[in-house]
Design an enzyme around this catalytic site. Structure first.
Site, PDB file in Angstrom:
ATOM      1  N   LYS A   1      14.836   3.138   2.894  1.00  0.00           N
ATOM      2  CA  LYS A   1      15.619   2.175   3.828  1.00  0.00           C
ATOM      3  C   LYS A   1      15.512   0.937   3.047  1.00  0.00           C
ATOM      4  CE  LYS A   1      11.229   0.543   6.346  1.00  0.00           C
ATOM      5  NZ  LYS A   1      11.226  -0.874   5.688  1.00  0.00           N
TER       6      LYS A   1
ATOM      7  N   LYS B   1       5.344  13.183   0.691  1.00  0.00           N
ATOM      8  CA  LYS B   1       4.358  13.381  -0.417  1.00  0.00           C
ATOM      9  C   LYS B   1       3.057  13.589  -0.123  1.00  0.00           C
ATOM     10  CE  LYS B   1       2.814   8.201  -0.345  1.00  0.00           C
ATOM     11  NZ  LYS B   1       2.618   7.223  -1.207  1.00  0.00           N
TER      12      LYS B   1
ATOM     13  N   LEU C   1       0.796  -1.184  -0.002  1.00  0.00           N
ATOM     14  CA  LEU C   1       0.105   0.134  -0.019  1.00  0.00           C
ATOM     15  C   LEU C   1       0.990   1.331  -0.060  1.00  0.00           C
ATOM     16  CD1 LEU C   1       0.181   1.507   3.021  1.00  0.00           C
ATOM     17  CD2 LEU C   1      -1.351  -0.446   3.648  1.00  0.00           C
TER      18      LEU C   1
ATOM     19  N   CYS D   1       9.871   3.999   3.258  1.00  0.00           N
ATOM     20  CA  CYS D   1      10.154   2.796   2.591  1.00  0.00           C
ATOM     21  C   CYS D   1      11.202   2.817   1.585  1.00  0.00           C
ATOM     22  CB  CYS D   1       8.635   2.363   1.910  1.00  0.00           C
ATOM     23  SG  CYS D   1       7.326   1.928   3.286  1.00  0.00           S
TER      24      CYS D   1
ATOM     25  N   PHE E   1       5.562   6.756 -11.822  1.00  0.00           N
ATOM     26  CA  PHE E   1       6.969   6.978 -11.290  1.00  0.00           C
ATOM     27  C   PHE E   1       8.017   7.669 -12.356  1.00  0.00           C
ATOM     28  CE2 PHE E   1       4.787   4.657  -8.309  1.00  0.00           C
ATOM     29  CZ  PHE E   1       5.470   4.862  -6.999  1.00  0.00           C
TER      30      PHE E   1
ATOM     31  N   ALA F   1       9.866  13.831 -12.442  1.00  0.00           N
ATOM     32  CA  ALA F   1      11.343  14.277 -11.965  1.00  0.00           C
ATOM     33  C   ALA F   1      11.027  15.114 -10.871  1.00  0.00           C
ATOM     34  CB  ALA F   1      11.855  15.021 -13.144  1.00  0.00           C
TER      35      ALA F   1
END
Ligand code: NAD
Length: 437
Positions: free
Chosen positions: A264, A323, A154, A261, A250, A253
């Site tokens: 790491k 985000k 998710l 997430c 994705f 830019a």
């Protein structure tokens, strides 16, 4: 209706618990954080996530969901126990498994015969076997339990929809019967179910996150080249994205990825490879490009302001969370950038629709202001850190009027360079091809 215990009521655990309850199961959500559980018992949400409060209230009301700090209570009738505790970066990027180990030890104490333990946390390959070893060591009399990997994919900000409409469910176990039961538990989600072995399932999660991070670093590298050559990376990404082998997502830019997430998980995957004597070249480049984005943002700001020394300059930040639609500030680019700007003498003011309370704990030197218009007052430059939708609707004339100098660094490319020029802003986005104009 199944009896489920979800261990760890963070971003993933709370969504897992509430969603399984909404699917008609009886769920106990368990956390060692007493304050968090006491708050949840009174209807107070520990995180911001669209739709979460309604989902929780509805299921608590229907007696399908409750909260506890007691493993004894949580595991009493449980057929399934999901581990959803944090796995932060440890030394050298290795995943820190202390919370998983402690959850496994507590499970061992109260385990029922036949319990299926499901790892939802993102854990290094081999952790499922290690959890089983801890349980056996801790409770040698334990009978007939299974450990299954079912990693979570998710995204914060759209977590409930992502959980309820997943692209796929991954179920990994060497115990075919347990894997089948976990697959059955997810059947009503009507998603493709990939049943595989434990280690492969654990690897699917890391490989997926590393691939998404790679797409982001890739387009950021292309953005740099676009800037040098006068092409527009937004149009480049659009032109690439129609190709079904590439896809449009994705490819935004900007100032790079952050959050709890991607940073790491890429680090942890590189660590796993290095431990086996490999040199994961691509993963290192992905991380290096991403780290550079934050430093480059500061350089762009200095170049827009025409000075290396930012003493006496006031910079306003639009957005702080890593985000939109979340208050998660873990490894948010805004924190690094604010600290670098402060080090160079700037005063920073900021506005974020949701994350200011969390952000204030990490960047106490930044003045949090409760509207974007007030925040813009007296600023020499504004920068966009987070692409919150409401920033697209701002009255930019009003913003300009409030500012000392109309200068904007758009770290997420949410504004149109031509419109910004028309409005009289000195504007810079990321990879927008100024050299060619
Ligand atoms: P989080 O830090 O928000 O929550 C972890 C929770 O676990 C905390 O509430 C903590 O108090 C609790 N906890 C720690 N030790 C415990 C124990 N022994 N017993 C019971 N509770 C305990 O973490 P998160 O963001 O939800 O992430 C959890 C896992 O899911 C991580 O491995 C993460 O990588 C993975 N993941 C996260 C996301 C995301 O968007 N946040 C998405 C997919 C996967």
């Amino acid at each position: 209706m199944k009896n489920i215990c979800v261990i760890g009521v963070g971003y993933v655990g709370i969504i897992t618990a509430a969603s399984f309850a909404d699917l008609g199961n009886r769920v106990v959500a368990l956390d060692i954080d007493q304050e968090k559980i006491a708050g949840l018992q009174k209807g107070k949400m520990p995180i911001y996530e669209p739709g979460l409060k309604e989902l929780i209230d509805r299921n608590v009301e229907a007696n399908r969901l409750r909260f506890t700090t007691s493993y004894e209570e949580g595991l009493k009738d449980a057929e399934f126990a999901f581990i959803a505790v944090g796995t932060p970066s440890g030394v050298d990027g290795e995943a820190d498994l202390q919370y998983v180990a402690s959850a496994a030890r507590s499970i061992a104490e109260y385990i029922n015969k036949g319990l299926i333990i499901i790892n939802k946390s993102t854990v290094p390959v081999g952790t499922g076997d290690w959890v089983a070893d801890i349980i056996r060591e801790q409770n040698p009399k334990v009978e007939n339990f299974a450990v299954v990997s079912c990693p979570e994919f998710l995204r914060e900000g759209s977590a409930i929809i992502d959980f309820m409409q997943p692209h796929r469910i991954v179920v990994g176990s060497l115990d075919a019967e347990a894997a089948e039961k976990v697959a059955q538990l997810h059947l009503s989600l009507r998603a493709p179910i990939v049943v595989t072995d434990l280690r492969t399932a654990e690897m699917i999660k890391y490989a997926s996150n590393a691939f998404l991070a790679t797409k982001i670093s890739f387009i950021n590298e292309i953005a740099n080249i676009c800037e040098d050559l006068g092409a527009d990376v937004m149009e480049v990404a659009k032109g690439m994205g129609f190709d079904s082998r590439i896809g449009p997502s994705f490819l935004n830019a900007g100032i790079g990825y952050g959050g709890s997430c991607f940073p790491k998980d890429v680090k942890a995957l590189a660590f796993m490879a290095e431990e086996k004597g490999r040199h994961p070249q691509l993963l290192h480049s992905v991380m290096e490009i991403n780290t550079d984005r934050r430093v480059m943002a500061v350089e762009q700001i200095k170049s827009l302001l025409g000075s290396e020394d930012l003493t006496g300059k006031t910079i306003g930040m639009l957005g702080l969370s890593f985000k939109p639609n979340t208050d998660d500030m873990r490894d948010a680019p805004s924190v690094t950038i604010a600290n670098l700007l402060i080090k160079d003498g700037a005063d920073i003011r900021a506005f974020d629709p949701i994350a200011m309370e969390e952000a204030a704990k990490l960047i106490p030197g930044v003045e949090m202001v409760d509207t974007p218009y007030k925040m813009a007052e007296g600023c020499d430059l504004l920068m966009v850190n987070t692409e919150w939708n409401e920033f697209r609707q701002l009255d930019l004339r009003r913003i300009k009027k409030a500012m000392n100098e109309a200068v904007l660094f758009d770290g997420r490319n949410i504004y149109d360079p031509e419109k910004m020029a028309e409005l009289g802003f000195r504007y810079r986005g990321v990879g927008r091809g100024y050299n060619g104009r």
